[in-house]
Scaffold this motif. Sequence first.
Motif, PDB file in Angstrom:
ATOM      1  N   ALA A 116      -0.240  10.256   2.490  1.00 29.20           N
ATOM      2  CA  ALA A 116       1.047   9.584   2.723  1.00 29.20           C
ATOM      3  C   ALA A 116       1.899  10.387   3.698  1.00 29.20           C
ATOM      4  O   ALA A 116       2.561   9.826   4.586  1.00 29.20           O
ATOM      5  CB  ALA A 116       1.781   9.406   1.386  1.00 29.20           C
ATOM      6  N   MET A 117       1.877  11.715   3.553  1.00 29.26           N
ATOM      7  CA  MET A 117       2.627  12.562   4.492  1.00 29.26           C
ATOM      8  C   MET A 117       2.064  12.412   5.902  1.00 29.26           C
ATOM      9  O   MET A 117       2.814  12.370   6.884  1.00 29.26           O
ATOM     10  CB  MET A 117       2.531  14.030   4.055  1.00 29.26           C
ATOM     11  CG  MET A 117       3.291  14.351   2.788  1.00 29.26           C
ATOM     12  SD  MET A 117       5.071  14.237   2.999  1.00 29.26           S
ATOM     13  CE  MET A 117       5.424  15.795   3.795  1.00 29.26           C
ATOM     14  N   LEU A 118       0.725  12.317   5.972  1.00 29.44           N
ATOM     15  CA  LEU A 118       0.093  12.162   7.292  1.00 29.44           C
ATOM     16  C   LEU A 118       0.467  10.808   7.890  1.00 29.44           C
ATOM     17  O   LEU A 118       0.757  10.702   9.100  1.00 29.44           O
ATOM     18  CB  LEU A 118      -1.423  12.312   7.146  1.00 29.44           C
ATOM     19  CG  LEU A 118      -2.241  12.215   8.435  1.00 29.44           C
ATOM     20  CD1 LEU A 118      -1.781  13.260   9.444  1.00 29.44           C
ATOM     21  CD2 LEU A 118      -3.722  12.383   8.148  1.00 29.44           C
ATOM     22  N   ALA A 119       0.491   9.771   7.047  1.00 28.40           N
ATOM     23  CA  ALA A 119       0.851   8.434   7.533  1.00 28.40           C
ATOM     24  C   ALA A 119       2.275   8.432   8.082  1.00 28.40           C
ATOM     25  O   ALA A 119       2.571   7.805   9.110  1.00 28.40           O
ATOM     26  CB  ALA A 119       0.717   7.423   6.394  1.00 28.40           C
ATOM     27  N   LYS A 120       3.154   9.164   7.374  1.00 31.23           N
ATOM     28  CA  LYS A 120       4.537   9.260   7.867  1.00 31.23           C
ATOM     29  C   LYS A 120       4.583   9.995   9.199  1.00 31.23           C
ATOM     30  O   LYS A 120       5.300   9.600  10.133  1.00 31.23           O
ATOM     31  CB  LYS A 120       5.407  10.002   6.850  1.00 31.23           C
ATOM     32  CG  LYS A 120       5.993   9.086   5.794  1.00 31.23           C
ATOM     33  CD  LYS A 120       7.054   9.774   4.983  1.00 31.23           C
ATOM     34  CE  LYS A 120       8.414   9.712   5.656  1.00 31.23           C
ATOM     35  NZ  LYS A 120       9.506  10.128   4.770  1.00 31.23           N
ATOM     36  N   ALA A 121       3.799  11.084   9.275  1.00 31.04           N
ATOM     37  CA  ALA A 121       3.790  11.872  10.512  1.00 31.04           C
ATOM     38  C   ALA A 121       3.256  11.041  11.678  1.00 31.04           C
ATOM     39  O   ALA A 121       3.726  11.161  12.813  1.00 31.04           O
ATOM     40  CB  ALA A 121       2.938  13.126  10.313  1.00 31.04           C
ATOM     41  N   TRP A 122       2.261  10.204  11.383  1.00 37.33           N
ATOM     42  CA  TRP A 122       1.718   9.349  12.428  1.00 37.33           C
ATOM     43  C   TRP A 122       2.675   8.198  12.769  1.00 37.33           C
ATOM     44  O   TRP A 122       2.588   7.612  13.824  1.00 37.33           O
ATOM     45  CB  TRP A 122       0.399   8.711  11.951  1.00 37.33           C
ATOM     46  CG  TRP A 122      -0.792   9.604  12.053  1.00 37.33           C
ATOM     47  CD1 TRP A 122      -0.945  10.693  12.846  1.00 37.33           C
ATOM     48  CD2 TRP A 122      -2.013   9.459  11.323  1.00 37.33           C
ATOM     49  NE1 TRP A 122      -2.186  11.250  12.661  1.00 37.33           N
ATOM     50  CE2 TRP A 122      -2.872  10.503  11.723  1.00 37.33           C
ATOM     51  CE3 TRP A 122      -2.472   8.556  10.353  1.00 37.33           C
ATOM     52  CZ2 TRP A 122      -4.144  10.675  11.216  1.00 37.33           C
ATOM     53  CZ3 TRP A 122      -3.747   8.725   9.849  1.00 37.33           C
ATOM     54  CH2 TRP A 122      -4.574   9.779  10.275  1.00 37.33           C
ATOM     55  N   GLY A 123       3.518   7.859  11.798  1.00 38.80           N
ATOM     56  CA  GLY A 123       4.333   6.659  11.941  1.00 38.80           C
ATOM     57  C   GLY A 123       3.495   5.405  11.805  1.00 38.80           C
ATOM     58  O   GLY A 123       3.676   4.428  12.541  1.00 38.80           O
ATOM     59  N   ALA A 124       2.552   5.441  10.865  1.00 36.42           N
ATOM     60  CA  ALA A 124       1.651   4.302  10.699  1.00 36.42           C
ATOM     61  C   ALA A 124       2.429   3.032  10.362  1.00 36.42           C
ATOM     62  O   ALA A 124       3.386   3.069   9.569  1.00 36.42           O
ATOM     63  CB  ALA A 124       0.646   4.606   9.578  1.00 36.42           C
ATOM     64  N   GLY A 125       2.001   1.929  10.957  1.00 37.46           N
ATOM     65  CA  GLY A 125       2.742   0.680  10.805  1.00 37.46           C
ATOM     66  C   GLY A 125       2.659   0.091   9.413  1.00 37.46           C
ATOM     67  O   GLY A 125       3.646  -0.382   8.864  1.00 37.46           O
ATOM     68  N   ARG A 126       1.476   0.090   8.831  1.00 37.42           N
ATOM     69  CA  ARG A 126       1.304  -0.572   7.542  1.00 37.42           C
ATOM     70  C   ARG A 126       0.635   0.378   6.565  1.00 37.42           C
ATOM     71  O   ARG A 126      -0.330   1.064   6.903  1.00 37.42           O
ATOM     72  CB  ARG A 126       0.422  -1.822   7.708  1.00 37.42           C
ATOM     73  CG  ARG A 126       0.904  -2.817   8.740  1.00 37.42           C
ATOM     74  CD  ARG A 126       2.139  -3.570   8.246  1.00 37.42           C
ATOM     75  NE  ARG A 126       1.871  -4.356   7.063  1.00 37.42           N
ATOM     76  CZ  ARG A 126       1.391  -5.607   7.105  1.00 37.42           C
ATOM     77  NH1 ARG A 126       1.116  -6.187   8.259  1.00 37.42           N
ATOM     78  NH2 ARG A 126       1.194  -6.280   5.988  1.00 37.42           N
ATOM     79  N   ILE A 127       1.158   0.422   5.348  1.00 39.94           N
ATOM     80  CA  ILE A 127       0.556   1.236   4.283  1.00 39.94           C
ATOM     81  C   ILE A 127       0.120   0.274   3.175  1.00 39.94           C
ATOM     82  O   ILE A 127       0.870  -0.613   2.771  1.00 39.94           O
ATOM     83  CB  ILE A 127       1.557   2.248   3.692  1.00 39.94           C
ATOM     84  CG1 ILE A 127       2.340   2.980   4.782  1.00 39.94           C
ATOM     85  CG2 ILE A 127       0.850   3.239   2.779  1.00 39.94           C
ATOM     86  CD1 ILE A 127       1.601   4.044   5.512  1.00 39.94           C
ATOM     87  N   PHE A 128      -1.063   0.462   2.692  1.00 37.78           N
ATOM     88  CA  PHE A 128      -1.594  -0.408   1.642  1.00 37.78           C
ATOM     89  C   PHE A 128      -2.028   0.425   0.453  1.00 37.78           C
ATOM     90  O   PHE A 128      -2.193   1.649   0.544  1.00 37.78           O
ATOM     91  CB  PHE A 128      -2.791  -1.214   2.158  1.00 37.78           C
ATOM     92  CG  PHE A 128      -2.500  -1.993   3.393  1.00 37.78           C
ATOM     93  CD1 PHE A 128      -1.882  -3.231   3.315  1.00 37.78           C
ATOM     94  CD2 PHE A 128      -2.833  -1.485   4.640  1.00 37.78           C
ATOM     95  CE1 PHE A 128      -1.604  -3.952   4.462  1.00 37.78           C
ATOM     96  CE2 PHE A 128      -2.559  -2.200   5.789  1.00 37.78           C
ATOM     97  CZ  PHE A 128      -1.940  -3.433   5.710  1.00 37.78           C
ATOM     98  N   LEU A 129      -2.225  -0.254  -0.661  1.00 34.93           N
ATOM     99  CA  LEU A 129      -2.742   0.412  -1.859  1.00 34.93           C
ATOM    100  C   LEU A 129      -4.161  -0.093  -2.105  1.00 34.93           C
ATOM    101  O   LEU A 129      -4.374  -1.284  -2.325  1.00 34.93           O
ATOM    102  CB  LEU A 129      -1.850   0.113  -3.074  1.00 34.93           C
ATOM    103  CG  LEU A 129      -2.373   0.641  -4.411  1.00 34.93           C
ATOM    104  CD1 LEU A 129      -2.459   2.157  -4.387  1.00 34.93           C
ATOM    105  CD2 LEU A 129      -1.488   0.194  -5.562  1.00 34.93           C
ATOM    106  N   GLY A 130      -5.104   0.821  -2.056  1.00 36.77           N
ATOM    107  CA  GLY A 130      -6.484   0.461  -2.365  1.00 36.77           C
ATOM    108  C   GLY A 130      -6.730   0.688  -3.844  1.00 36.77           C
ATOM    109  O   GLY A 130      -6.445   1.766  -4.365  1.00 36.77           O
ATOM    110  N   ALA A 131      -7.240  -0.326  -4.524  1.00 37.36           N
ATOM    111  CA  ALA A 131      -7.457  -0.195  -5.965  1.00 37.36           C
ATOM    112  C   ALA A 131      -8.606  -1.084  -6.389  1.00 37.36           C
ATOM    113  O   ALA A 131      -8.957  -2.044  -5.700  1.00 37.36           O
ATOM    114  CB  ALA A 131      -6.198  -0.580  -6.727  1.00 37.36           C
TER     115      ALA A 131
END
Lengths: 532, 222
Positions: free
Chosen positions: A334-349
Amino acid sequence: MSESTPAAPSNMVTLTIDGQTVAVPKGTNVLEAARTLGTDISAFCYHPGLSIAACCRQCLVSIEKNPKLQPSCQSAVAEGMVVHTKDPQSTLARKQMLEFTLVNHPIDCPICDKAGECTLQKLYFDHDNANSRVDTPKVHKDKAVDLGPTVVLDQERCILCTRCIRVCDEVAGVHQLEMSQRGDHETLGTAPGAKLDNPYSLNVVDVCPVGALTAKDFRFTMRAWELEATPSICQGCATGCNLEIHHKNERAWRLIPRHNDDVNQYWMCDDGRFTYRDLREERLAVATVGGLPSGWDRALARAGERLAAVLKQSSSLGVVLSATHSNEDNFALAMLAKAWGAGRIFLGARAAVPERADDKLRDADVNPNTAGVNAIAKALGLTLGSGADLEEAVNAGAVHAVVVLGDALNVSEQALARLAEIEVIAIASHERGVVKQAKVALPVAAWAELAGTVTNRKGLVQRMHAAFPPPGQAIPGWEAVVRLAGATGVKFSWTHAREVFKDMTGKVSELSGHTWVREARPLQLRFAGSRG
Amino acid sequence: MSSSHAHDESAEPQKGPKVLAVSPKNPNVRTIQVVRPENADTTFLAATATGLGITIRHFGKNLLLPRKSVEALGQGGAAAHVRFKNDIETIQYPEEKVQYPERYRGLHRLMLRDDGAVRCVACMCCPTVCPAHCITIVPEESSDPSIEKRPAVFEIDELRCVVCGLCVEACPCDAIRMDTAEHAKPVEERWEAVENKASLMGRGIRSTATQGGEGPTWRDKK
């Protein structure tokens, strides 16, 4: 009485056991009171998680002003009670009870799976340690009786403590086991028309003080004394039952529930026990590029190259956190996604299984860390999309590359096929589902191989310990994230899961105040005494 | 117990090695202090001379005694041959072999039941006690419900074995023995030194021991 002793609150009772004074809560039995003093009164039928039967008579003690010896498991403490557990009378009574118990027990310890963790074996050496005085043939009963899909019964070994019957009645809530006949012909068996097939059936094996009930899954595979136990948390569902991994030769052989009053008491469901099998199936042991084994350096170079192209327009990058991975792994990604500025975050389950839910331990959510991922995403200001959202985004072509943690996605077959066409970078322990189609797959440790935490459905943060090293090139998930971050020019300074956790407690309010539990050393079961 | 202990010690005259402790169960089992003098001569010259002396004596015996013996007896035949054999120090191996002591620990063997099946019940006592970790057993369920458990795989790596005999001591049912008086065979490849279940059973014989010991047991026939 309690008014005269202001030190003791009114709900506490003070009594004397073997000359030592102890204050215990009202309603405690003498056996538990003695245990608080470190005096372990021998017992077969008493189990702290079950109702009291007092049928084995192995816990007899002398209580002053009582004309006869009393079963300590059934005697509630009373103010001013004076108990003797080591006087000649009660010691002799327990020794003789043990001799009676052994009259018809087939001393077949060499072929008995319980040998090494057997209460009868332990008590024999503690109390009696004498040759048999019985010269009449033993009563013969049926051996290797098939009770159901999970358990085998040896009726000769049974010492008639009825613990298993009470487990079925009180924990599973179904009456499937029963005693029949009388005297030394008394026999355990299934109730008429019943099979031992409840989802908590293997708990009867745990509570059995002898080797009468053995698990088909573990029978004849390993001797108890060869195993080592490492504490961990069940990954079968969101309940997060506390368990021990019993392992040898870098392999888990069985999972046994660990006592925790806040979560699972002494119990665990059968599905949870079988999750250890997954630790050896379809494992991703080496980093792959395009499905072919390549090694970390080439996989990271390839991932960095592709991500660099996608990150020019970071809104087209999707990141999938995983409800099947630890808090540390998810926080790092999640920290890496923030650092990248990723557009979409999903939950895999994994998809929910509503039919397995009950009001005991089994939860419909078969992911161990849903609560933890949600807390992390909330704290970091990330909006988690569901599997359906991911499917929609992939179908609409909104994401060009996806970094996936774990192998569980909960998307349709069509969406998986679409995912194969775009750039998928998987960080996973198992090679299945989306990981099979990933352009780059980075191998990480599974739950039994890592130090980390998971948050259960009640929000309880629980610690997993590494029982054995991960296979091949696999490394802990957060470390794989750190390496992937390095390949894209993002630097993280974590060198240990503890540091990730410490960082996380500062940022995630649900975790604040929690401290990192020290690594547990594996306990060798040969020194653990009896179990059951 | 303590009184008999004291009695044993006082009855024993204070000579020989110093007795540190005596078993309360068996007075013949005792811990003694062995006094080992400091090694004053680190060049081992005296010891070397002693050793050379023994070698020379044997050489002399080999060279001279046979003829002397035969001549002294003056009758030849079997008696002379026996004398010859007893006096000479060199053994003409492999034509002539030393008779090993009865308790010599040779290659392992697995004993058999009356029907020729393996006696071992895969209780895992021997791999547990083995200090060299040379025994591998994979248990399986036996088709005979009165046996229950038997080894599917039983392997002993004779190269790893330190011939301590603890496996035989640990065995609760006389299933493994080391009384074959055979050496480990010379091999060209390491794997050839791994004895499997078939080869171990091939040396085995039917054991006369009562399964479960003597007297009424839980498996008595009604």
